[in-house]
Design a protein around this motif. Structure first.
Motif, PDB file in Angstrom:
ATOM      1  N   LYS A  93      -4.521  -5.151  50.007  1.00 10.30           N
ATOM      2  CA  LYS A  93      -3.365  -6.034  49.997  1.00 10.30           C
ATOM      3  C   LYS A  93      -3.433  -6.957  51.204  1.00 10.30           C
ATOM      4  CE  LYS A  93       0.606  -4.191  48.904  1.00 10.30           C
ATOM      5  NZ  LYS A  93       1.785  -3.295  48.907  1.00 10.30           N
ATOM      6  N   GLY A  94      -2.620  -8.008  51.171  1.00 10.39           N
ATOM      7  CA  GLY A  94      -2.657  -8.999  52.244  1.00 10.39           C
ATOM      8  C   GLY A  94      -2.209  -8.472  53.588  1.00 10.39           C
ATOM      9  N   ASN A  95      -1.411  -7.396  53.623  1.00  7.66           N
ATOM     10  CA  ASN A  95      -0.899  -6.863  54.876  1.00  7.66           C
ATOM     11  C   ASN A  95      -1.780  -5.778  55.470  1.00  7.66           C
ATOM     12  OD1 ASN A  95      -0.454  -4.877  52.996  1.00  7.66           O
ATOM     13  ND2 ASN A  95       1.774  -4.851  53.203  1.00  7.66           N
ATOM     14  N   GLY A  96      -3.001  -5.624  54.943  1.00  7.28           N
ATOM     15  CA  GLY A  96      -3.908  -4.609  55.459  1.00  7.28           C
ATOM     16  C   GLY A  96      -3.815  -3.274  54.747  1.00  7.28           C
ATOM     17  N   LYS A  97      -2.819  -3.101  53.901  1.00 11.64           N
ATOM     18  CA  LYS A  97      -2.668  -1.859  53.158  1.00 11.64           C
ATOM     19  C   LYS A  97      -3.450  -1.932  51.853  1.00 11.64           C
ATOM     20  CE  LYS A  97       1.923  -0.943  55.116  1.00 11.64           C
ATOM     21  NZ  LYS A  97       3.354  -0.657  54.812  1.00 11.64           N
ATOM     22  N   LYS A 127       0.707 -16.501  53.497  1.00  8.68           N
ATOM     23  CA  LYS A 127      -0.077 -15.371  52.994  1.00  8.68           C
ATOM     24  C   LYS A 127      -0.961 -15.795  51.831  1.00  8.68           C
ATOM     25  CE  LYS A 127       0.541 -10.869  50.745  1.00  8.68           C
ATOM     26  NZ  LYS A 127       1.529  -9.861  50.296  1.00  8.68           N
ATOM     27  N   ASN A 128      -0.428 -16.592  50.916  1.00  9.37           N
ATOM     28  CA  ASN A 128      -1.229 -17.024  49.771  1.00  9.37           C
ATOM     29  C   ASN A 128      -2.193 -18.137  50.136  1.00  9.37           C
ATOM     30  OD1 ASN A 128      -0.333 -15.723  47.002  1.00  9.37           O
ATOM     31  ND2 ASN A 128       1.481 -15.874  48.272  1.00  9.37           N
ATOM     32  N   GLU A 129      -1.866 -18.920  51.157  1.00 11.20           N
ATOM     33  CA  GLU A 129      -2.855 -19.870  51.662  1.00 11.20           C
ATOM     34  C   GLU A 129      -4.081 -19.128  52.176  1.00 11.20           C
ATOM     35  OE1 GLU A 129      -1.547 -22.637  54.541  1.00 11.20           O
ATOM     36  OE2 GLU A 129       0.017 -23.507  53.295  1.00 11.20           O
ATOM     37  N   ARG A 130      -3.847 -18.054  52.928  1.00 10.69           N
ATOM     38  CA  ARG A 130      -4.965 -17.266  53.448  1.00 10.69           C
ATOM     39  C   ARG A 130      -5.729 -16.590  52.317  1.00 10.69           C
ATOM     40  NH1 ARG A 130      -0.957 -15.973  57.351  1.00 10.69           N
ATOM     41  NH2 ARG A 130      -0.496 -14.023  56.253  1.00 10.69           N
TER      42      ARG A 130
END
Length: 371
Positions: free
Chosen positions: A18-22, A263-266
């Protein structure tokens, strides 16, 4: 299936970052099991779909994220507070006994209840080759799982909200929920009451993503509200105050409006890096454009529906990788020479790349830099 002798095999565990590292755990069923799930879903969904709340948008026919976003934008114009909610590990936290009790209230079809129970209890085939029994949760990745999730939250949240707070608008897309309020006091009360309601069914809110947001529309919030967050994320967009221009006279004004989230840009930038476009040396420029078209068309169609100019950074990353492809393809000595060649191709055929035709071409970027 008609005889009741079908037993679903174990679902294969697949973990995606996931985007938050999880990590998010998926349960991938076999092809045969997907067909079996679709058989039950095709029979069961038309029976329960008409009873779902109109503010539920996720995984429903003729409804999608665009409808949820449009509703959220409209409600943010009239109600200045938002309670942003996110359920922690929702698909893995559904209690089987409570899920079956809700299903029994929705249908008396014995075979539907039988197979739903078996799919809930199907084993997990883990990555190390072992099998694990599941006592709670529904595997995210199955055909029937979204329908079961909607039925569960329709009972736990949607109908409860309609009965307890009949005048309060909200948008729910699966387990992502936005509830609107007219005051900070009401928003905090809603947050606490919803937390209690979810707890009764064994669900917990993600405290990091659950908060009260003030949807202010001016360039500077009142001092009394400076400590309250003034932005929130929903379905890949960040809602926050933005300086906009009227279509009629181009006069600037402040509005609370969505745009693609950082987050979605990254995420898109990471996807572009993984594509390694500069190494597609065996392709022509037109073949590169055809290969990229499905992605760029999807990104612009979805994220460009609000504040399209905010996608300039993403499209610049794409154009930069195209320049690197040109430089490597034709052995050009400098980045500016390769960029100039690509600009000449845009002049000759602006529709060669989908994002060029939508205003994200090489010349548009150079003009913005010059201004």
């Amino acid at each position: 299936m008609a005889s009741g002798s079908y037993h679903p095999p174990a679902v294969r565990e697949h973990i995606i970052p996931k985007g938050n590292g999880k990590e998010r755990k998926l349960g991938i069923p076999t092809v045969l099991d997907r067909v079996a799930q679709q058989v039950i879903r095709a029979e069961f969904e038309p029976l329960v779909e008409p009873g779902f709340h109109p503010s539920s948008y996720g995984y429903r026919p003729k409804r999608d994220a665009r409808d949820a976003l449009a509703s959220c934008v409209s409600n943010c114009k009239t109600m200045v507070y938002v309670t942003e909610l996110d359920i922690s590990g929702f698909f893995d936290a559904i209690k089987h006994d409570k899920m079956m009790a809700i299903l029994e209230e929705r249908t008396d079809k014995g075979h539907v209840l039988l197979y739903c129970r078996r799919w809930l209890q199907a084993q997990i085939w883990k990555r190390d080759g072992t099998f694990e029994d599941r006592e709670e949760g529904t595997p995210q990745g199955g055909v029937i799982s979204p329908l079961l999730a909607n039925i569960f939250l329709d009972e736990v949240f949607d109908r409860w909200m309609a009965a307890t707070y009949p005048g309060v608008p909200f948008e729910r897309y699966a387990d992502d929920i936005v509830v609107h309020a007219v005051s900070e006091r009401e928003a905090k009360e809603l947050r606490d009451r919803i937390r209690e309601r979810l707890g009764e069914y064994g669900l917990e809110v993600n405290e990091e993503k659950t908060r009260v947001v003030y949807c202010w529309r001016n360039g500077r919030p009142p001092r009394s509200r400076e400590e309250i967050p003034q932005e929130f994320d929903f379905l890949g967009f960040t809602f926050k105050p933005r300086l906009m221009k009227r279509k009629s006279d181009k006069r600037p004004f402040w509005g609370f409006w969505p745009a693609i989230s950082k987050k979605n840009e990254r995420r898109i930038g990471e996807e572009l890096r993984k594509l390694k476009i500069s190494k597609w040396q065996g392709m022509t420029l037109r073949e590169v454009s055809k290969a990229l078209a499905p992605r760029t068309r999807g990104w612009i169609s979805y994220y460009g529906q609000y504040s399209r100019s905010e996608m300039t950074r993403v499209m610049y990353m794409l154009n930069t990788r195209l320049v690197k492809w040109v430089r490597r393809k034709f052995g050009l000595p400098t980045f500016s020479r390769a960029r100039g060649w690509l600009c000449s191709q845009e002049i000759q055929n602006r529709t060669l790349f989908h994002h060029w035709s939508k205003g994200f071409g090489m010349w548009q970027y150079l003009l913005r830099r010059a201004v």
